[in-house]
Design an enzyme around this catalytic site. Sequence first.
Site, PDB file in Angstrom:
ATOM      1  N   LYS B  96     -31.283  20.207  31.397  1.00 46.64           N
ATOM      2  CA  LYS B  96     -32.410  20.513  32.309  1.00 46.64           C
ATOM      3  C   LYS B  96     -31.943  20.826  33.725  1.00 46.64           C
ATOM      4  CE  LYS B  96     -35.960  17.972  29.685  1.00 46.64           C
ATOM      5  NZ  LYS B  96     -35.137  17.393  28.609  1.00 46.64           N
ATOM      6  N   ARG B  97     -30.898  21.631  33.879  1.00 43.76           N
ATOM      7  CA  ARG B  97     -30.422  21.996  35.200  1.00 43.76           C
ATOM      8  C   ARG B  97     -31.320  23.072  35.811  1.00 43.76           C
ATOM      9  NH1 ARG B  97     -27.882  17.885  33.868  1.00 43.76           N
ATOM     10  NH2 ARG B  97     -25.624  17.695  34.065  1.00 43.76           N
TER      11      ARG B  97
END
Lengths: 275, 275
Positions: B96-97
């Site tokens: 989830k960058r």
Amino acid sequence: MNAYGERLAAVVAQRGRLCVGVDPHLSILQQWGLPLDASGLERCAMTLVEAVADQVAVLKPQSAFFEVFGSAGIAVLEKVLGAIREAGALSLLDVKRGDIGSTMAAYAQAYLGEGPLAADAITISPYLGFGSLQPAIDLAVANGRGVYVLVRTSNPEGHEVQTARHHDLTVAQQVLEAGAAINRDHARIEDGVPGPVGAVVGLTHQALDIDLSRFAGSLLVPGLGAQGGTPEHVATLFGDQTPLTLPSTSRDIAEAGPDPAAIRRRTAEVAAALR
Amino acid sequence: MNAYGERLAAVVAQRGRLCVGVDPHLSILQQWGLPLDASGLERCAMTLVEAVADQVAVLKPQSAFFEVFGSAGIAVLEKVLGAIREAGALSLLDVKRGDIGSTMAAYAQAYLGEGPLAADAITISPYLGFGSLQPAIDLAVANGRGVYVLVRTSNPEGHEVQTARHHDLTVAQQVLEAGAAINRDHARIEDGVPGPVGAVVGLTHQALDIDLSRFAGSLLVPGLGAQGGTPEHVATLFGDQTPLTLPSTSRDIAEAGPDPAAIRRRTAEVAAALR
């Protein structure tokens, strides 16, 4: 450990409010004549930290530049965080994590617990709703640490999400209100002590489209220097309305290197212009 | 390397569409009688991967549970990604960058390049606007990899951001439209081949408040099993409207362990129920 707001106020009173980003980008490694591997990363990051960590209040390592090198890069990040601590500065680790439930709790434990990547504060991202960030906020409060929630970022695409409206509020304002509700129980504004929930607000906006008057948290303000932000614009945008505003710069400082004396000089110049 | 959509379609045709999460949470380590350190993490994660990586199409390690142990945990994640690759499954690394500019490019290089943490696909978060994710999308396309953008998550707080409206669209729908514009140039829907931009859509909603009809990307659908989602609900929510829907489960599988045969049996049962 004292509350994050107390610790931040104390170190800023001593050292001023400049936040120096530790962004060992490959282009900086190249510019400094370092190998493009974890050893070059370590030389670059540790040179920056050793040069300025006794001089500024807050250092902000950018996790992405360490993650590029996998576990070897993360081992360097551990050293960087330790060196910041030893020099008496606060570490604000820029990781922008955001998840739910036990996963968010694991991120909190990783960065706001007692492990090898423990930082004084981290950045977090609220796409999954402010409430999803609660495990990080709880652990931050329990451990005297802080979080900086992405609110209104400096990039041109940010408005698509951040100014979208839910009921009567923009997403950005809604995040601020939720943070304010937590800060209310912790901040002592009259003494200049912010609450544990900070906000990331970019410096590139001509005017603020958010209301910070009740927030009672510190602000991380990237965009000073290379991105075009000036000390004057910091004053214009934020005035005195928040207890602590931390303008952040990185590229300008790194480009003064690799000579530590030159890095310190540049840092002192930027800090002086912020007064 | 072939396009991600081609590779995904091929492995799903052989192995079915179940995605198994590799979530070595501390409670699982405890349940399995393992030490709560990087050695226990490695035993847990590698047992899961070795048990099922020749059996399912996609494995999804959750980065947070590795980050808890710092560089030692990330070294385990490197091994996990290598073992998934060797067993012929695709790795979908849940990180989830989301960031901007050169920082987003560094995350892309870390996970969609050729470094020690290279995965076949990653999850990314669009709080900074879909456009900020372009460096990851560009590198994914260039390298035959995929990205799964958070769109409409399973947690109750997600709607605060995801259903906020910008002009006439919700944030979630706006992200889908932007992804669709990229997928259009890459997907071959008639052959069941999705584009490189996937979407994360939770399984806990009673009904979908997004329109997936033009998306042309694969869907990562967490929430099967422990979070309450059933195979029937997958069919109800998603029908045939997207080329590839990957329901994901993790806790149910891990709780069948540590016996590899029991893990394989449970995985086969869940996969069979999805047909």
